[in-house]
Design an enzyme around this catalytic site. Structure first.
Site, mmCIF file in Angstrom:
data_model
loop_
_atom_site.group_PDB
_atom_site.id
_atom_site.type_symbol
_atom_site.label_atom_id
_atom_site.label_comp_id
_atom_site.label_asym_id
_atom_site.label_seq_id
_atom_site.Cartn_x
_atom_site.Cartn_y
_atom_site.Cartn_z
ATOM 1 N N TRP A 66 0.813 -1.229 0.000
ATOM 2 C CA TRP A 66 0.000 0.000 0.000
ATOM 3 C C TRP A 66 0.842 1.274 0.000
ATOM 4 O O TRP A 66 1.838 1.361 0.723
ATOM 5 C CB TRP A 66 -0.868 -0.020 1.259
ATOM 6 N N ASN A 77 0.146 5.641 0.402
ATOM 7 C CA ASN A 77 -0.658 6.867 0.354
ATOM 8 C C ASN A 77 0.261 8.076 0.263
ATOM 9 O O ASN A 77 1.145 8.069 -0.613
ATOM 10 C CB ASN A 77 -1.775 6.937 1.406
ATOM 11 N N ASP A 78 0.082 9.089 1.048
ATOM 12 C CA ASP A 78 0.696 10.408 0.805
ATOM 13 C C ASP A 78 2.155 10.416 0.345
ATOM 14 O O ASP A 78 2.979 9.690 0.901
ATOM 15 C CB ASP A 78 0.720 11.221 2.103
ATOM 16 N N GLN A 81 3.933 7.254 2.282
ATOM 17 C CA GLN A 81 3.259 6.463 3.308
ATOM 18 C C GLN A 81 3.078 5.059 2.750
ATOM 19 O O GLN A 81 2.521 4.877 1.658
ATOM 20 C CB GLN A 81 1.900 7.097 3.648
ATOM 21 N N SER A 107 2.997 11.118 7.867
ATOM 22 C CA SER A 107 3.568 11.987 6.834
ATOM 23 C C SER A 107 4.517 13.043 7.375
ATOM 24 O O SER A 107 4.413 13.474 8.525
ATOM 25 C CB SER A 107 2.447 12.666 6.054
HETATM 26 C C1 FRU Z 1 -3.407 11.948 4.890
HETATM 27 C C2 FRU Z 1 -3.004 11.242 6.164
HETATM 28 C C3 FRU Z 1 -2.016 12.085 6.931
HETATM 29 C C4 FRU Z 1 -1.289 11.078 7.754
HETATM 30 C C5 FRU Z 1 -1.219 9.913 6.814
HETATM 31 C C6 FRU Z 1 -1.295 8.576 7.487
HETATM 32 O O1 FRU Z 1 -3.803 11.122 3.862
HETATM 33 O O2 FRU Z 1 -4.148 10.943 6.944
HETATM 34 O O3 FRU Z 1 -2.624 13.104 7.685
HETATM 35 O O4 FRU Z 1 -0.045 11.530 8.148
HETATM 36 O O5 FRU Z 1 -2.305 10.031 5.919
HETATM 37 O O6 FRU Z 1 -0.996 7.548 6.595
#
Ligand code: FRU
Length: 492
Positions: free
Chosen positions: A35, A37-38, A54, A98
């Site tokens: 996975w 994310n950010d 992330q 993040s």
């Molecule tokens: C945004 C978020 C951030 C956090 C991260 C956790 O998408 O919620 O605020 O640091 O993802 O994975």
């Protein structure tokens, strides 16, 4: 190196081998395994671009956050490096959330990130968030022994220690360091805090840059603050947004505030707000300044409401947007595809003034799933009702970007993309056009479309998971329209 980091590095190196490069986006960074994310720590260091993210390598769904890592010379060709951070300390055991990166005067790369730790109190188990440092050489990073460096004790009155995250660092022009950090504050919701430090280790609160006051969703996340074209720009991502007209339809969506930042008080005097992306999939963007002075933004090309529908056996999930060059014009944020994208172009295929009436045309040489198209749409006689570019087309499937000049609306629609889920498939943007004349710049990369509208005053991004056998592209009109197109197959 800690055991959790060693384990993650071994795991990703082994599992990545099972993923064929052709099953990933060609020039958008995707999760090495599992996975993503950010975007995090987006920076130019040691002669190359670094992009962390992330990362939960062990599953294609969100879990204890690590930092994945990749490097690039041109922001398009990425090379994976071993995971940089794993949740392995008491203050980040529940995740390394993040954060951002800068270069130190002594040549080291400094990361600042949010550590999440469980705290057992009278109210049960809560997850406390603090800001932490790690120093490294571009490959290996060591967490600072004095972590955490910004804690609940540094919050202003009423700030929640449970929603306090995503520090974006910069080197202050007059010396020292600054960080902007997101925080929740009842009852108004998110706000962005400014901290200052002389040595990166001891921080003091400087002020509250911007406050939600219940306008834009609830908690704010992932701030970024920079000066561009004579304006100060504050980017953020908000949870639980209510739509306003054609803006902010994404639930968890992005916003851009333009205004004036006062470095002495830490206050941001806001003049306007707008969505950053008008499509379905875009969140948590972060920017950097390139060595030649361009402000480039990259975001997570996903949506928190629709990112959990894939099967757990999916080997990778999550990709970044195209890096976008930002500018401020006419009181708005403009975006253009990164100019390095031109280096991926094959031979141009060009058609001028093609008429299309109540039907669709396909053009020889214009097809494929890694394609860039510059399209100019115009009326041909009475104003047409609708013009559409259809792509990832085949076997009854397609996704389209359409333009209805009478309503001044551009729409991205993936309902026939092969999705079998009742999720949001369409999004509309209100656009400026000249009596039915409109320019569209589309970038397709296997599992996504990014549509830059006009001069880049709006962008619509969406992922699509159509089988790669669907390679067709066509141009449709309801009524009579005329269009010109320049298309390039984009190489790897
Ligand atoms: C945004 C978020 C951030 C956090 C991260 C956790 O998408 O919620 O605020 O640091 O993802 O994975």
């Amino acid at each position: 190196m800690s055991q959790p980091l060693r384990d993650a590095r071994r795991f990703e190196e082994e599992k990545e081998r099972a993923i064929a490069p052709g099953d990933r986006p060609a020039f958008h960074l995707s999760a090495r395994v599992g996975w993503m994310n950010d975007p995090n720590g987006f920076s130019f260091y040691g002669g190359q671009y670094h992009l962390f993210y992330q990362y939960h390598p062990y599953d294609s769904h969100w879990g204890p956050m690590h930092w994945g890592h990749a490097v690039s010379q041109d922001l398009l060709h990425w090379r994976y490096l071993p995971a940089a951070l794993a949740p392995d300390m008491p203050y980040d055991r529940e995740g390394c959330f993040s954060g951002s990166a800068i270069t130190l005067p002594d040549g080291r790369h400094a990361l600042m990130y949010t550590g999440v730790a469980e705290e057992v109190g009278a109210g049960g188990v809560r997850r406390v968030q603090t800001q932490n440092l790690a120093f490294g050489d571009g490959v290996n990073y060591e967490k600072y022994a004095g972590n955490p460096v910004i804690t609940a004790a540094d919050l202003p009155e009423g700030g929640s220690p449970y929603d306090f995250r995503d520090p974006k660092l910069w080197v202050a022009p007059g010396g020292g360091y600054r960080a902007i950090v997101a925080n929740d504050h009842a009852p108004g919701g998110g706000r962005m805090l400014i901290y200052r430090s002389d040595d990166l280790k001891r921080w003091t609160l400087e002020g509250v840059a911007a406050e939600n006051n219940g306008r834009l969703g609830t908690m704010w996340e992932c701030p970024d603050l920079f000066r561009l074209d004579g304006a100060d720009v504050l980017l953020g991502s908000a949870q639980d947004m209510l739509p306003r007209g054609f803006e902010y339809h994404n639930g968890n969506g992005t916003f851009c505030l333009l205004g004036r930042f006062d470095p002495d008080t830490g206050r941001f005097a806001e003049q306007s707000d707008q969505a950053i992306d008008y499509g379905i999939d875009f969140y948590a963007p972060q920017t950097l300044l390139t060595p030649d002075g361009r402000r480039v933004m990259i975001g997570w090309m996903q949506n928190w409401d629709t990112c959990n529908l894939h099967t757990p056996s999916t080997p990778w999930f999550g990709q970044m947007s195209l890096p976008r060059e930002l500018s401020v014009k006419h009181g708005r944020l403009y975006q253009r595809p990164l100019r390095e994208l031109r280096s991926l172009r094959g031979e141009a295929v060009e058609y001028r003034d093609v008429a299309v009436e109540n039907g669709e045309v396909a053009l020889p040489g214009v097809e494929g799933r890694t394609v860039e198209m510059e399209i100019e749409i115009a009326p041909d006689g009475p104003l047409f009702n609708r013009f559409a570019v259809r792509f990832a087309k085949g076997d009854g499937r397609y996704t389209q970007v359409s333009f209805r000049p009478r309503e001044s609306v551009v729409k991205v629609d993936r309902k026939f993309s092969g999705s079998r889920r009742a999720i949001i498939h369409q999004r509309r943007a209100k656009v400026q056009h000249d009596g039915g004349r409109l320019r569209l710049h589309l970038i397709l990369d296997r599992f996504s479309v990014e549509a830059f509208i006009g001069e880049g005053e709006q962008v619509m991004s969406a992922t699509l998971y159509t089988d790669l056998t669907a390679q067709g592209i066509s141009f449709y009109a309801d009524g009579r329209a005329r269009f010109s197109v320049r298309a390039w197959a984009l190489g790897e």
